[in-house]
Design an enzyme around this catalytic site. Structure first.
Site, short mmCIF file in Angstrom:
data_model
loop_
_atom_site.label_atom_id
_atom_site.label_comp_id
_atom_site.label_asym_id
_atom_site.label_seq_id
_atom_site.Cartn_x
_atom_site.Cartn_y
_atom_site.Cartn_z
N LYS A 27 0.69 -1.09 -0.06
CA LYS A 27 0.17 -0.02 0.14
C LYS A 27 0.92 1.23 -0.01
CE LYS A 27 -1.98 1.60 4.12
NZ LYS A 27 -1.58 3.04 4.40
N ASN A 28 1.94 1.20 0.94
CA ASN A 28 2.63 2.48 1.07
C ASN A 28 3.58 2.75 -0.21
OD1 ASN A 28 1.24 2.91 3.17
ND2 ASN A 28 2.89 2.57 4.77
N ARG A 76 -4.53 10.31 4.63
CA ARG A 76 -3.47 11.49 4.58
C ARG A 76 -2.63 11.39 3.37
NH1 ARG A 76 -0.32 14.09 8.01
NH2 ARG A 76 2.25 13.83 7.46
N CYS A 100 -5.88 7.84 9.20
CA CYS A 100 -6.05 7.12 10.65
C CYS A 100 -5.91 8.36 11.68
CB CYS A 100 -4.89 6.24 10.98
SG CYS A 100 -5.20 4.73 9.96
N ARG A 160 -0.34 14.68 13.02
CA ARG A 160 0.29 14.53 11.67
C ARG A 160 0.66 15.73 10.91
NH1 ARG A 160 -1.70 8.31 9.57
NH2 ARG A 160 0.53 8.63 8.68
N PRO A 161 1.32 16.69 11.04
CA PRO A 161 1.51 17.75 10.45
C PRO A 161 1.98 17.63 9.01
CG PRO A 161 3.12 17.86 12.10
CD PRO A 161 2.32 16.57 12.43
N ILE A 162 2.10 18.64 8.14
CA ILE A 162 2.60 18.53 7.06
C ILE A 162 3.60 19.57 6.61
CG2 ILE A 162 1.00 17.17 5.82
CD1 ILE A 162 -0.20 19.86 4.85
N ASP A 163 4.22 20.40 7.70
CA ASP A 163 5.29 21.28 7.81
C ASP A 163 6.32 21.10 7.15
OD1 ASP A 163 5.46 19.72 10.11
OD2 ASP A 163 7.11 20.98 10.58
N LEU A 164 6.89 19.69 7.06
CA LEU A 164 8.06 19.43 6.39
C LEU A 164 8.01 19.57 4.83
CD1 LEU A 164 9.31 16.57 8.80
CD2 LEU A 164 10.17 18.96 8.57
N ASP A 205 4.17 0.83 12.01
CA ASP A 205 2.99 0.22 11.58
C ASP A 205 2.95 -1.14 11.83
OD1 ASP A 205 2.53 2.46 10.13
OD2 ASP A 205 2.63 1.84 8.03
N ARG A 234 -8.74 -0.86 4.48
CA ARG A 234 -7.64 0.49 3.89
C ARG A 234 -6.32 -0.17 3.54
NH1 ARG A 234 -6.67 4.89 7.66
NH2 ARG A 234 -5.36 5.29 5.90
C1 UD1 Z 1 4.06 7.21 6.21
C2 UD1 Z 1 3.14 5.57 6.05
C3 UD1 Z 1 2.49 5.28 7.26
C4 UD1 Z 1 3.86 5.01 8.32
C5 UD1 Z 1 4.82 6.24 8.51
C6 UD1 Z 1 5.67 6.01 9.41
C7 UD1 Z 1 2.26 5.95 3.85
C8 UD1 Z 1 1.16 6.21 3.02
N1 UD1 Z 1 2.14 6.03 5.28
O1 UD1 Z 1 3.21 7.83 6.62
O2 UD1 Z 1 2.01 4.05 7.27
O3 UD1 Z 1 3.16 4.68 9.65
O4 UD1 Z 1 5.21 6.45 7.21
O5 UD1 Z 1 6.63 4.90 8.91
O6 UD1 Z 1 3.28 5.62 3.33
N2 UD1 Z 1 5.73 14.86 10.67
C9 UD1 Z 1 5.93 16.06 10.96
N3 UD1 Z 1 5.89 17.07 9.93
C10 UD1 Z 1 5.67 16.58 8.54
C11 UD1 Z 1 5.73 15.15 8.30
C12 UD1 Z 1 5.65 14.35 9.23
O7 UD1 Z 1 6.10 16.39 11.99
O8 UD1 Z 1 5.72 17.63 7.79
C13 UD1 Z 1 5.87 13.85 11.63
C14 UD1 Z 1 4.42 12.99 11.65
O9 UD1 Z 1 3.40 13.94 12.60
C15 UD1 Z 1 4.99 11.74 12.51
C16 UD1 Z 1 6.39 11.55 12.04
O10 UD1 Z 1 6.78 12.79 11.35
O11 UD1 Z 1 4.87 11.99 13.77
C17 UD1 Z 1 6.40 10.34 10.79
O12 UD1 Z 1 5.55 10.79 9.80
P1 UD1 Z 1 5.89 10.48 8.24
O13 UD1 Z 1 7.18 9.67 8.03
O14 UD1 Z 1 5.79 11.53 7.43
O15 UD1 Z 1 4.56 9.50 7.96
P2 UD1 Z 1 3.77 9.29 6.67
O16 UD1 Z 1 4.42 9.89 5.22
O17 UD1 Z 1 2.63 10.14 6.98
#
Ligand code: UD1
Length: 466
Positions: A67-68, A138, A162, A167-171, A350, A442
């Protein structure tokens, strides 16, 4: 609003697609109709799983595509002119949601036989993803990088998915901004604009999987070189990079913490096979262990499973690694373990909930520390309803193994929590009833069917209730 969207959506449909639509459950039209039924009848859709105590699982299963890996790869298809063929694309709800979103944006998607998806992104009509589609998961945010690179503009409703933390997207946004994009955030949406993205040096404060993927995709069509430092190294990043390189991208270092991308003028569609799902494989490894069974799990990359395999061996489970399969044999006595979730090659977050279910019945004290997500212990209260003895202290769960757990009515609060409850249900005495089972779809295709083939006593009840 929803009906307007559904009608609009149906207009986009090609008649020739209807045959495929009828045959494959994850096609968009079928979803549209069932959504409409829910809205029009004013009924609530109920999806429950009932499990009875199951003797040792035995036999073999084949793991589906990851999936990922499939989600970012589908999003990356937006970058290419011409058709891509994606083999081993898993038939999952999240994949279905991504296909719906892509089709809305313009590409032509056809679901072919044998888990193959054909996607032609020669024409992209829209740059904005509406709430109805983006809020489903997400990963919908992953269309942002490709749209920005290809259309110079993108707007997306803030993603759902989920309920495992903020789960912010700032990065992701910091990366786009470093490449020259102007970012605007409104109520519930974010917009990015850049006539032409420019290569940049981007250091990620945390090796975020999604941010690495989004920036990597955007960088493929940017002017000049982009360097992503402290990049995520998950196998799914490597699979995405392989797909992009196959399409004509210039990428070096994927799978290490420094990824270098030199932008090219155009990418072209190609054929790619999605890697096997290491989390599905891991979940079946735990299912085998929790029932003290012996199962051959086929279509795996053993290297991707190393953190899971190592922990299982520490518990006392025998794992035999073969070329593209593993045999799990769980006859010996189990020992308690300590687990800390970390980015790859650390133990995957996961798999945390599934291991928690297993440790609940292992004599002694196990400690599980969740370092990736701040709110990923929602399965704990449900496992406790089944008799597990677990205490939470901040980000740490202390598990005192009990001799047996018992069936109860529990709720799947998210995808992996749902899977963990199914595993607990296999070993629990009596009957376990899991509500909100749709979360499991999912990330697992025909989960119950695969478990039944190994001897599990499990069934799904899907119903409309007034
Ligand atoms: C992906 C996987 C998810 C897995 C996760 C960690 C997919 C579709 N999903 O999620 O199944 O659990 O990796 O292995 O591939 N964060 C920030 N700012 C950001 C982005 C992330 O603070 O801009 C934080 C998140 O809140 C979280 C951590 O970084 O605490 C890890 O997130 P990230 O590695 O981005 O996970 P996803 O890509 O959402």
């Amino acid at each position: 609003m929803i009906l307007r969207f559904l009608c609009k959506y149906k207009f986009n449909f090609k008649v020739g697609y209807l045959y495929e639509v009828y045959r494959f459950p994850f096609c968009c039209l079928k979803i549209s109709i069932s959504t409409k039924q829910i809205v029009m009848k004013g009924r609530i859709y109920v999806s429950k799983i009932i499990i009875e105590n199951t003797p040792s699982l035995k036999g073999y299963i084949r793991v589906d595509g990851a999936k990922n890996a499939a989600l970012p790869i589908l999003a990356a298809s937006l970058l290419a002119h011409g058709a891509s063929i994606l083999e081993d694309t898993p038939k999952l709800k999240d994949v279905e949601s991504m296909c719906e979103l892509l089709q809305w944006l313009g590409p032509d998607i056809r679901i072919l036989e044998n888990n193959t998806v054909q996607i032609n992104s020669s024409r992209i009509r829209k740059y904005a993803a509406p709430y109805e589609l983006a809020s489903k998961m997400r990963a919908s945010f992953l269309v942002m990088g490709p749209l920005l690179a290809r259309r110079g503009r993108t707007r997306i409703s803030l993603p759902g998915g989920c309920a495992i933390g903020t789960r912010p997207i700032d990065l992701h946004l910091k990366g786009f901004a470093a490449m020259g994009a102007k970012i605007t955030q409104g109520h519930g949406y974010v917009e990015a604009k850049a006539r032409k993205l420019k290569g940049a040096k981007i250091y990620l404060d945390f090796p975020s999987v999604g941010a690495t993927e989004n920036i990597l995709m955007a960088a493929c069509l940017a002017e000049g070189q982009t360097i992503i430092e402290n990049a995520a190294v998950e196998p799914e990043i490597v699979d995405l990079a392989n797909y992009l390189v196959n399409m004509g991208a210039n990428i070096k270092g994927a799978g290490t913490d420094t990824v270098k991308v030199v932008g090219v003028k155009e990418l072209k569609g190609c054929t790619h096979t999605i890697i096997p799902d290491r989390i599905e494989a891991g979940t079946f490894m735990v299912a085998t262990a929790i029932t003290k069974g012996m199962v051959k799990i086929e279509n795996v990359v053993t290297d991707h499973l190393k953190p899971i395999t190592a922990k299982m061996r520490e518990i006392g489970i025998d794992i035999e690694e073969q070329d593209t399969s593993i045999i799990v044999n769980a006859q010996d006595r189990f020992k308690p373990v300590d687990i800390k979730t970390l980015p790859f090659p650390g133990f995957p977050t996961d798999m945390q909930a599934q291991f928690m279910a297993l440790m609940s019945i292992v004599d002694g004290t196990s400690i599980i520390t969740e370092t990736i997500f701040e709110n990923r212990f929602m399965h704990v209260s449900e496992l406790k309803r089944m008799g597990a003895n677990i205490k939470i202290e901040g980000r740490t769960a202390v598990i005192e193994g009990v001799k047996k757990i018992t069936g109860a009515q529990v709720k799947a609060t998210d995808l992996r929590a749902g899977a963990a409850l199914v595993l607990a249900g296999l070993t629990a005495e009596g009957e376990t009833e899991i509500s909100e089972a749709k979360h499991i779809d999912r990330g697992y295709y025909e989960f119950e069917k695969k478990l039944i083939s190994l001897g599990a006593k499990i069934k799904r009840i899907e119903d409309d209730e007034d």
